[in-house]
Every structure is written in structure tokens, then in C-alpha cells.
Design a protein around this motif. Structure first.
Motif, PDB file in Angstrom:
ATOM      1  N   SER A  76       0.923  -1.183   0.187  1.00  0.00           N
ATOM      2  CA  SER A  76       0.214  -0.272   0.190  1.00  0.00           C
ATOM      3  C   SER A  76       1.063   0.715   0.086  1.00  0.00           C
ATOM      4  O   SER A  76       0.239   2.285  -0.668  1.00  0.00           O
ATOM      5  CB  SER A  76      -1.156   0.035   1.143  1.00  0.00           C
ATOM      6  N   ALA A  77       1.862   1.070   0.403  1.00  0.00           N
ATOM      7  CA  ALA A  77       2.874   2.570   1.051  1.00  0.00           C
ATOM      8  C   ALA A  77       3.604   2.408   0.037  1.00  0.00           C
ATOM      9  O   ALA A  77       3.887   3.550  -0.739  1.00  0.00           O
ATOM     10  CB  ALA A  77       3.734   2.243   1.932  1.00  0.00           C
ATOM     11  N   VAL A  78       4.243   1.728  -0.564  1.00  0.00           N
ATOM     12  CA  VAL A  78       5.055   1.364  -2.045  1.00  0.00           C
ATOM     13  C   VAL A  78       3.461   1.500  -3.559  1.00  0.00           C
ATOM     14  O   VAL A  78       3.997   2.800  -4.280  1.00  0.00           O
ATOM     15  CB  VAL A  78       5.071  -0.319  -3.297  1.00  0.00           C
ATOM     16  N   GLU A  79       2.255   1.546  -3.864  1.00  0.00           N
ATOM     17  CA  GLU A  79       1.253   2.015  -4.422  1.00  0.00           C
ATOM     18  C   GLU A  79       1.570   4.095  -4.569  1.00  0.00           C
ATOM     19  O   GLU A  79       1.346   4.200  -5.527  1.00  0.00           O
ATOM     20  CB  GLU A  79       0.269   1.553  -4.530  1.00  0.00           C
ATOM     21  N   GLU A  80       1.574   4.358  -2.952  1.00  0.00           N
ATOM     22  CA  GLU A  80       1.414   5.636  -3.015  1.00  0.00           C
ATOM     23  C   GLU A  80       2.529   6.113  -3.249  1.00  0.00           C
ATOM     24  O   GLU A  80       2.644   7.326  -3.681  1.00  0.00           O
ATOM     25  CB  GLU A  80       0.718   6.213  -0.988  1.00  0.00           C
ATOM     26  N   ALA A  81       3.558   6.124  -2.830  1.00  0.00           N
ATOM     27  CA  ALA A  81       4.953   6.342  -3.731  1.00  0.00           C
ATOM     28  C   ALA A  81       4.829   5.988  -4.909  1.00  0.00           C
ATOM     29  O   ALA A  81       5.479   7.782  -5.511  1.00  0.00           O
ATOM     30  CB  ALA A  81       6.026   5.656  -2.727  1.00  0.00           C
ATOM     31  N   ILE A  82       4.720   5.636  -5.211  1.00  0.00           N
ATOM     32  CA  ILE A  82       3.962   5.593  -7.369  1.00  0.00           C
ATOM     33  C   ILE A  82       3.506   6.014  -7.598  1.00  0.00           C
ATOM     34  O   ILE A  82       3.342   7.393  -8.373  1.00  0.00           O
ATOM     35  CB  ILE A  82       3.589   4.125  -7.309  1.00  0.00           C
ATOM     36  N   LYS A  83       2.548   6.400  -6.668  1.00  0.00           N
ATOM     37  CA  LYS A  83       1.074   7.616  -7.378  1.00  0.00           C
ATOM     38  C   LYS A  83       1.911   9.337  -7.043  1.00  0.00           C
ATOM     39  O   LYS A  83       1.588  10.177  -7.835  1.00  0.00           O
ATOM     40  CB  LYS A  83       0.027   7.286  -7.028  1.00  0.00           C
ATOM     41  N   ALA A  84       2.973   8.842  -6.044  1.00  0.00           N
ATOM     42  CA  ALA A  84       2.548  10.294  -5.925  1.00  0.00           C
ATOM     43  C   ALA A  84       3.995  11.218  -7.002  1.00  0.00           C
ATOM     44  O   ALA A  84       4.953  11.975  -6.183  1.00  0.00           O
ATOM     45  CB  ALA A  84       3.918  10.499  -4.208  1.00  0.00           C
ATOM     46  N   ASP A  85       4.828   9.954  -7.583  1.00  0.00           N
ATOM     47  CA  ASP A  85       6.115  10.455  -8.180  1.00  0.00           C
ATOM     48  C   ASP A  85       5.636   9.893 -10.235  1.00  0.00           C
ATOM     49  O   ASP A  85       6.116   8.774  -9.816  1.00  0.00           O
ATOM     50  CB  ASP A  85       7.286   9.639  -7.863  1.00  0.00           C
ATOM     51  N   ASN A  86       5.650  10.683 -10.830  1.00  0.00           N
ATOM     52  CA  ASN A  86       5.401  10.676 -12.203  1.00  0.00           C
ATOM     53  C   ASN A  86       6.834  10.276 -12.800  1.00  0.00           C
ATOM     54  O   ASN A  86       6.862   9.356 -13.875  1.00  0.00           O
ATOM     55  CB  ASN A  86       4.432  11.143 -13.153  1.00  0.00           C
ATOM     56  N   THR A  87       7.589  10.085 -12.045  1.00  0.00           N
ATOM     57  CA  THR A  87       9.304   9.534 -12.846  1.00  0.00           C
ATOM     58  C   THR A  87       9.507   8.577 -12.393  1.00  0.00           C
ATOM     59  O   THR A  87      10.365   7.491 -12.989  1.00  0.00           O
ATOM     60  CB  THR A  87      10.661  10.736 -12.768  1.00  0.00           C
ATOM     61  N   ILE A  88       8.325   8.204 -12.025  1.00  0.00           N
ATOM     62  CA  ILE A  88       8.922   6.210 -11.586  1.00  0.00           C
ATOM     63  C   ILE A  88       8.646   5.553 -12.696  1.00  0.00           C
ATOM     64  O   ILE A  88       7.515   5.541 -12.743  1.00  0.00           O
ATOM     65  CB  ILE A  88       8.104   5.716  -9.950  1.00  0.00           C
ATOM     66  N   LYS A  89       9.478   4.810 -13.245  1.00  0.00           N
ATOM     67  CA  LYS A  89       9.209   4.062 -14.292  1.00  0.00           C
ATOM     68  C   LYS A  89       9.864   2.534 -14.446  1.00  0.00           C
ATOM     69  O   LYS A  89       9.339   1.296 -15.387  1.00  0.00           O
ATOM     70  CB  LYS A  89      10.381   5.072 -16.045  1.00  0.00           C
ATOM     71  N   LEU A  90      10.381   2.538 -12.945  1.00  0.00           N
ATOM     72  CA  LEU A  90      10.548   0.843 -12.675  1.00  0.00           C
ATOM     73  C   LEU A  90      10.784   0.059 -12.043  1.00  0.00           C
ATOM     74  O   LEU A  90      11.202   0.840 -11.296  1.00  0.00           O
ATOM     75  CB  LEU A  90      11.955   0.713 -13.790  1.00  0.00           C
ATOM     76  N   MET A  91      10.405  -1.487 -11.811  1.00  0.00           N
ATOM     77  CA  MET A  91      10.612  -2.111 -10.873  1.00  0.00           C
ATOM     78  C   MET A  91      11.665  -2.972 -10.875  1.00  0.00           C
ATOM     79  O   MET A  91      11.344  -4.029 -11.701  1.00  0.00           O
ATOM     80  CB  MET A  91       9.501  -2.301 -10.307  1.00  0.00           C
ATOM     81  N   TYR A  92      12.595  -3.032  -9.422  1.00  0.00           N
ATOM     82  CA  TYR A  92      13.364  -3.928 -10.269  1.00  0.00           C
ATOM     83  C   TYR A  92      13.355  -5.031  -8.173  1.00  0.00           C
ATOM     84  O   TYR A  92      13.449  -4.052  -7.555  1.00  0.00           O
ATOM     85  CB  TYR A  92      14.598  -3.072  -9.888  1.00  0.00           C
ATOM     86  N   LEU A  93      13.266  -5.890  -8.473  1.00  0.00           N
ATOM     87  CA  LEU A  93      12.975  -6.796  -7.639  1.00  0.00           C
ATOM     88  C   LEU A  93      14.567  -7.762  -7.531  1.00  0.00           C
ATOM     89  O   LEU A  93      14.667  -8.453  -8.358  1.00  0.00           O
ATOM     90  CB  LEU A  93      11.845  -8.205  -7.775  1.00  0.00           C
ATOM     91  N   GLU A  94      14.691  -8.977  -6.517  1.00  0.00           N
ATOM     92  CA  GLU A  94      15.859  -9.140  -5.948  1.00  0.00           C
ATOM     93  C   GLU A  94      15.051 -10.114  -5.166  1.00  0.00           C
ATOM     94  O   GLU A  94      15.248 -10.378  -3.284  1.00  0.00           O
ATOM     95  CB  GLU A  94      17.096  -8.867  -6.049  1.00  0.00           C
TER      96      GLU A  94
END
Length: 406
Positions: free
Chosen positions: A150-168
Motif C-alpha cells: 500500500s505504501a509502495v503504491e502511494e509512492a508510485i502515485k506521488a512520483d511520475n518519474t518512477i518507471k521501473l520496479m527492480y526486485l531481487e
């Protein structure tokens, strides 16, 4: 030629990607040639225009490299279907190292002003790339808690420069496990590129392409090669047009290509990959159970233990908890060094996934370039030991750990 659509996973490890060559060699030879000839000027034009298949130059690939690429793509796609119900087709590009792979993937997908979101406890080289190289190219990164989507989604909504999700996942070296299904679905909901480093798990244990993942990366140096004989990396993608286009072009221009000899060693290692993983996993589970009961150990990070906070997530998306673990010694930094120096069977070395058990002290080796305050915040404490459990007799591994922990 093997009917790859109807083969089992173990059979693909041996036969997948192999094409009979002109001299009918049992195994694909090492094509040690820097360049390739054309029958005519017209054929050269056709090959350069991708109007017909053919080889041009060593940096662009060769038959030895292609077999390794095709085999790994088949393993990552094993049993999966595309949107039309047909067997999933993937393309893989082999690189000179895992870091070259990550560089190609990032630079073919991002531009100045873009932001990456990721989580804590990444491989040290990846973390340093995000901290020290990409900012100078105008690409930023943000570390988020992927246990709180939920917090990750809020961060995405608040920043339109986010283009890539990197998971390890599992992450190096704390074995943090990220929910691939939920995270990737969130990424695609917001039109992000989603990529996953699958080095620790390998396609034997986990297939990120089951979910909405665009790219999967591996350091092939590790379990895929399995013998510590060659450095390499691979990116596998589901968008074939993009993989054949901008990703291939970026790969070729950056020059992080593999070579025929190391590709041959990788292919040879893959032939026993499935069998090796069975023993790796069995041994690791027994080591984790032993360490969890030892008085000198404060905590064991192993996804197969109910005590690991991500145990349930790993069971959902992994066939087994795997061959990697880490554990915290109560004596801190000095205890970590003393333990390493006391080993007699296990090998003191960085890297992982080889036939022998490799043990390292991340705070003084693989993560020494990460800021100390960040390292501790990520769970990479001074007493943490990382262990890649090998194929030795389990009694010999356990006896070595017992004497080194005394």
C-alpha cells in the motif's frame, strides 16, 4: 532435434537449445571466431538487415553462445503459457557478467529523469550501481518496503518519474523474499517495467514469468554454471520485439558480450543443473536446522524455517527454500572473522552456487562498498555470515561448522 515443447525440465537441461551443426558434433563446439564470412555481398546485406539468419561478428553472438541463451530461455519458460494459451516464448541475451546484464537491462529501458523503485538488501554490486553510477546518468532510485505494498503504491502515485520496479528475490544476503505476484501486478497496474533478479532461486525453484514480470536476470556464474569456472550473466525478456530491438542494440553497443569458451562451460554446467539443485537444497535445509539450534548463532536467515518472516511467501512462489542462507553470530565482527578462519572443509570465498560450500563475511567483503549505516539498516550486520551450501556429504559440512563455531 529434441521436441522441446514436450520435454521435461531435466531433459531440457541436457538437450534444450541444441541444434545439430554441420559436422554433427555431439556437443556444440567452441566457436572461437571473431568474425564470419558471407557467400555473397547480397547475403551479407540480408544478414545485416535481419532478412535472413546468420552470424556477423563475435560481439553479436555465435552458435556456442546461442545454445546457452536458448537453453536458459526454455528453462525460464518451462510449462508457462502466453496470453493466447500457447507455450511462452522468451528471448535471452548472454553477457560477460551479471553486472553487464543489469547495465544492459537498465540502460535499454531508462532515460535521464527516470526513477527506479526497489527494496533493501540487494546484491552489493547492484546497490553500488544504483548509488554511484546511475545518478551521474540522471537516473535515480528509491528504496521502499515491499512488505507494505500500500505504501509502495502511494509512492508510485506521488512520483511520475518512477518507471521501473527492480526486485531481487530471494535477496542477497538476508534472504528477504518479495511477493512476486502481488508486486508485479502492482507494477503493471501503474505501467511500470518490472524486472526480477532470479540468481538465488534459479528457474529450478522459481519462475518469475508466471507473473507480470518483463525481465528476469541471472548471474550465470552461480548455480547455472555450478562449477565456478566462468563468469557470466543473462537477461531474459518476454517482449520479443523489444528484446530483438533496443535491448539487443544496447547490449551490442555497450560491448558486454560473453565469449564462446565461457558459454561452452555454462552449457556444460547446465547439463547437470537439475540434479545439482536437488542436493544443494537438501543439504541447505539440514544446515539451517542445525544452525538454528546452535548457541553461538543469534539468527538464521533461511526461507525454509518457519522463523523466517517471509517463509509463507517463499512457499507460495518457490519449489523449495533453496541452497542459500545466512546467519548472525552473537560475537559480531570479530566472531565472523574467527569463524571464517576456522573452517577446514567449507571454502572461504565470495560468489555462490558452486559444487563446494562457499562461506563469506559480507560486512568485510561483498558489501564493504555499501555505507555502513545503510548496510546495518538492510540487515547486513557485522556478525552476518553468508553460506552457499554445496554438494559435499552433509556430515562433513555439519562437522566443519561444529568445530568452527566452538
Amino acid at each position: 532435434m529434441t521436441d522441446e515443447k514436450n520435454c521435461g525440465f531435466d531433459t531440457l537441461c541436457i538437450h534444450g537449445g541444441h541444434k545439430t551443426e554441420s559436422n554433427r558434433a555431439h556437443l556444440t563446439p567452441i566457436y572461437a571466431s571473431s568474425t564470419y564470412t558471407f557467400e555473397s555481398a547480397e547475403q551479407g546485406v540480408a544478414v545485416f538487415r535481419n532478412e535472413e539468419p546468420g552470424y556477423i561478428y563475435g560481439r553479436f553472438g555465435n552458435p556456442t553462445i546461442n545454445e546457452a541463451e536458448d537453453k536458459i530461455a526454455l528453462l525460464e519458460a518451462f510449462g508457462l503459457k502466453d496470453a493466447t494459451g500457447e507455450p511462452l516464448k522468451l528471448k535471452a541475451i548472454l553477457h560477460s557478467s551479471g553486472m553487464a546484464t543489469i547495465t544492459t537491462m537498465l540502460l535499454s529501458n531508462l532515460k535521464v529523469g527516470d526513477t527506479i523503485i526497489t527494496h533493501q538488501s540487494l546484491y552489493g554490486g547492484t546497490q553500488e550501481m544504483l548509488d554511484k553510477i546511475l545518478p551521474s546518468l540522471g537516473i535515480n532510485s528509491t528504496i521502499l518496503d515491499f512488505h507494505n505494498l500500500s505504501a509502495v503504491e502511494e509512492a508510485i502515485k506521488a512520483d511520475n518519474t518512477i518507471k521501473l520496479m527492480y526486485l531481487e528475490t530471494p535477496a542477497n544476503p538476508t534472504l528477504q523474499c518479495i511477493d512476486l505476484e502481488a508486486s508485479a501486478a502492482l507494477g503493471k497496474k501503474h505501467n511500470l517495467i518490472v524486472c526480477a533478479d532470479n540468481t538465488f532461486a534459479t528457474p529450478y525453484l522459481q519462475q518469475p514469468f508466471k507473473y507480470a514480470v518483463d525481465y528476469v536476470m541471472h548471474s550465470t556464474t552461480k548455480f547455472l554454471n555450478g562449477h565456478g569456472t566462468a563468469v557470466g550473466g543473462i537477461v531474459v525478456g518476454r517482449d520479443l520485439e523489444k528484446m530483438n530491438g533496443v535491448v539487443t542494440k544496447t547490449h551490442r553497443l555497450l560491448g558486454g558480450n560473453s565469449n564462446a569458451f565461457e558459454a561452452y562451460l555454462l552449457t556444460n554446467g547446465l547439463r547437470t543443473f537439475s540434479l545439482r539443485m536437488q542436493r544443494h537444497c537438501s543439504n541447505a535445509e539440514q544446515v539451517a536446522n542445525f544452525l538454528e539450534q546452535h548457541e553461538a548463532v543469534a539468527r538464521v536467515n533461511y526461507l525454509g524455517l518457519a522463523s523466517h518472516p517471509d517463509h509463507a511467501t517463499s512457499k507460495k512462489q518457490m519449489k523449495h527454500a533453496g541452497a542459500m542462507l545466512s546467519f548472525e553470530l552473537k560475537g559480531g565482527y570479530d566472531a565472523g572473522l574467527k569463524f571464517i578462519n576456522s573452517l577446514k572443509v567449507c571454502t572461504n570465498a565470495v560468489s555462490l552456487g558452486t559444487c563446494d560450500t562457499l562461506v563469506s563475511h559480507p560486512a568485510s567483503t561483498t558489501h564493504v562498498g555499501v555505507k555502513p549505516e545503510d548496510r546495518v539498516r538492510f540487515g547486513i550486520t557485522d556478525g552476518l555470515i553468508r553460506m552457499s551450501v554445496g554438494l559435499e556429504n552433509i556430515e562433513d559440512i555439519l562437522n566443519d561448522l561444529k568445530q568452527a563455531l566452538q
